[in-house]
Write a protein that holds these residues in place. Structure first.
Motif, mmCIF file in Angstrom:
data_model
loop_
_atom_site.group_PDB
_atom_site.id
_atom_site.type_symbol
_atom_site.label_atom_id
_atom_site.label_comp_id
_atom_site.label_asym_id
_atom_site.label_seq_id
_atom_site.Cartn_x
_atom_site.Cartn_y
_atom_site.Cartn_z
ATOM 1 N N THR A 155 42.828 60.627 105.079
ATOM 2 C CA THR A 155 43.662 61.816 105.220
ATOM 3 C C THR A 155 43.875 62.387 103.836
ATOM 4 O O THR A 155 44.285 61.670 102.909
ATOM 5 N N SER A 159 44.220 61.161 98.552
ATOM 6 C CA SER A 159 43.919 60.792 99.934
ATOM 7 C C SER A 159 44.449 59.404 100.221
ATOM 8 O O SER A 159 44.674 58.600 99.312
ATOM 9 N N ILE A 173 51.184 59.775 110.910
ATOM 10 C CA ILE A 173 49.759 59.909 111.230
ATOM 11 C C ILE A 173 49.401 58.903 112.320
ATOM 12 O O ILE A 173 49.674 57.703 112.197
ATOM 13 N N SER A 205 43.296 65.664 108.041
ATOM 14 C CA SER A 205 42.750 64.352 108.388
ATOM 15 C C SER A 205 41.244 64.416 108.583
ATOM 16 O O SER A 205 40.694 65.408 109.047
ATOM 17 N N VAL A 257 48.450 64.398 112.863
ATOM 18 C CA VAL A 257 49.351 64.463 111.711
ATOM 19 C C VAL A 257 50.542 65.352 112.062
ATOM 20 O O VAL A 257 50.381 66.437 112.625
#
Length: 386
Positions: free
Chosen positions: A317, A330, A349, A310, A339
């Protein structure tokens, strides 16, 4: 076997939640009410359970226990801001650590009928926010700062008695140890020495940025013997090696935070083995330039085939193929940092706005599954069950 996993998940969830029942009368936690919303159905559920430190708009700090739908099932009050949560291999114990330079950690035993126990750092030491258990769960290892000598140590705590005892410490062979994992052999500690000197009298000020020397070290967990040490090239000495996770092959993935000029875009993700040279991973330039040189958390999915890193400062992320080292893509999650694996291929997340998102696949859009008003989730999240 799947039947064993299901049994462990059910026991662990009930145990962790039931263990909160005695906290309300514990003087160490009197200022922060605990376990206000537990019901019988909560205890009986066999779903997954996660933990993350939080801050509430009321100013209270604690650890929130969440289910796989992002719902807060219970709270564990903390004396101050928390950071990481270590979980024993058998899921029978968790430890919440204070954020640097905090001096408290809270031990919660899920099976034994004991109230949580507050650990205070030894004189001349403070915690760095992370720790790890021995393979048998009898010892706790905590990353700590010997701030008078400007060196990192690993505090060793015995959990087998009626109360937690600090029985010694190991040299981390570096400065500013941050996250630590137990290698798959159950005998080797892998430590990310961030390389940054700090002192509690100076708060969170970084005292040696010009000379910092981060490293990844492998230690014999019993003797403290240095088995292997890795450093990046001298030109990258300001990449503070901070957070880590193990992939399915036992390789260590590490995320960095760069303390050099803001216009630089050094590599921030690397893969380590005990005997090989570090493998630096390349982020596509269009994304690398947005990361603000900061990786917040590192986690593997359940089979260790995908790694998530992250980057909360830019709300991204990043995902990686663990075996090939290839960048998979991502997902944009504003202020997303914590996470944890939620099933074989997905990640949960958390973000600083109280949101919980799920990523089922690196190529599919993240979905917000819950938002808890009044909560700001801290940097890390741990899977407690399953």
């Amino acid at each position: 076997m799947r039947s064993t996993e299901t049994k462990l998940t059910a026991v662990s969830r009930r145990g962790f939640l039931a263990a909160l029942g005695g906290l309300a009368l514990s003087p160490a936690f009197a200022r922060t009410p605990l376990a206000e919303n537990l019901t019988q159905s909560t205890f009986e559920g066999e779903g997954q359970l996660f933990a993350s430190a939080y801050k509430k708009t009321s100013g209270h700090y604690g650890i929130g226990l969440l289910d796989e739908f992002g719902q807060v099932l219970a709270e564990i009050g903390l004396p101050g801001r928390g950071h990481g949560v270590a979980v024993s291999e058998d899921r029978s114990c968790l430890v919440a650590f204070a954020r640097r330079p905090g001096t408290f950690a809270v031990v919660i035993r899920a099976i034994a009928p004991q109230d949580p126990e507050l650990i205070t750092a030894a004189p001349g030491r403070h915690f760095f926010g992370h720790g790890s258990f021995s393979a048998d769960g009898q010892l706790l290892y905590a990353v700590e700062n010997d701030f008078h000598a400007a060196r990192g140590v690993i505090g060793v705590y015995d959990l087998t008695g009626a109360g937690v005892r600090r029985i010694g410490e190991l040299d981390s062979h570096g400065v500013g140890p941050h996250e630590m994992v137990m290698a798959p052999d159950g005998k080797t500690l892998v430590i990310a020495n961030g390389g940054i000197e700090t002192h509690p009298d100076k708060g969170r000020e970084k005292l040696n940025l010009a000379t910092m020397a981060p490293s990844i070290v492998y230690l014999d967990a019993e003797t403290g013997d240095l088995l292997s040490e890795h450093r990046l090239d001298a030109a990258l000495h300001q990449v503070s090696l901070r957070h880590m996770a193990l992939d399915g092959d036992g390789h260590v993935w590490v995320g960095g935070q760069y303390e050099g000029p803001a216009h630089d875009t050094p590599p921030l993700v690397a893969k380590f083995t005990m005997d090989g040279a570090p493998e630096l991973l390349e982020v596509p330039g269009v994304i690398a330039s947005t990361l603000q040189n900061y990786i917040g958390s590192v986690a593997a999915n359940k089979d260790g085939s995908v790694i998530a890193t992250s980057a909360p400062r830019c709300g991204q992320t990043l995902f990686w193929d663990a075996q090939a080292g290839a960048f998979l893509g991502s997902q944009r999650i504003i202020d997303g940092c914590g996470v944890a694996p939620i099933d074989q291929g997905s990640f949960l997340i958390s973000d600083g706005n109280g949101g919980l998102s799920i990523v089922d696949d690196p190529g599919t859009r993240a979905d917000i599954i819950a938002r808890s008003p009044g909560y700001a989730w801290d940097n890390h999240m741990s899977a407690l069950t399953g």
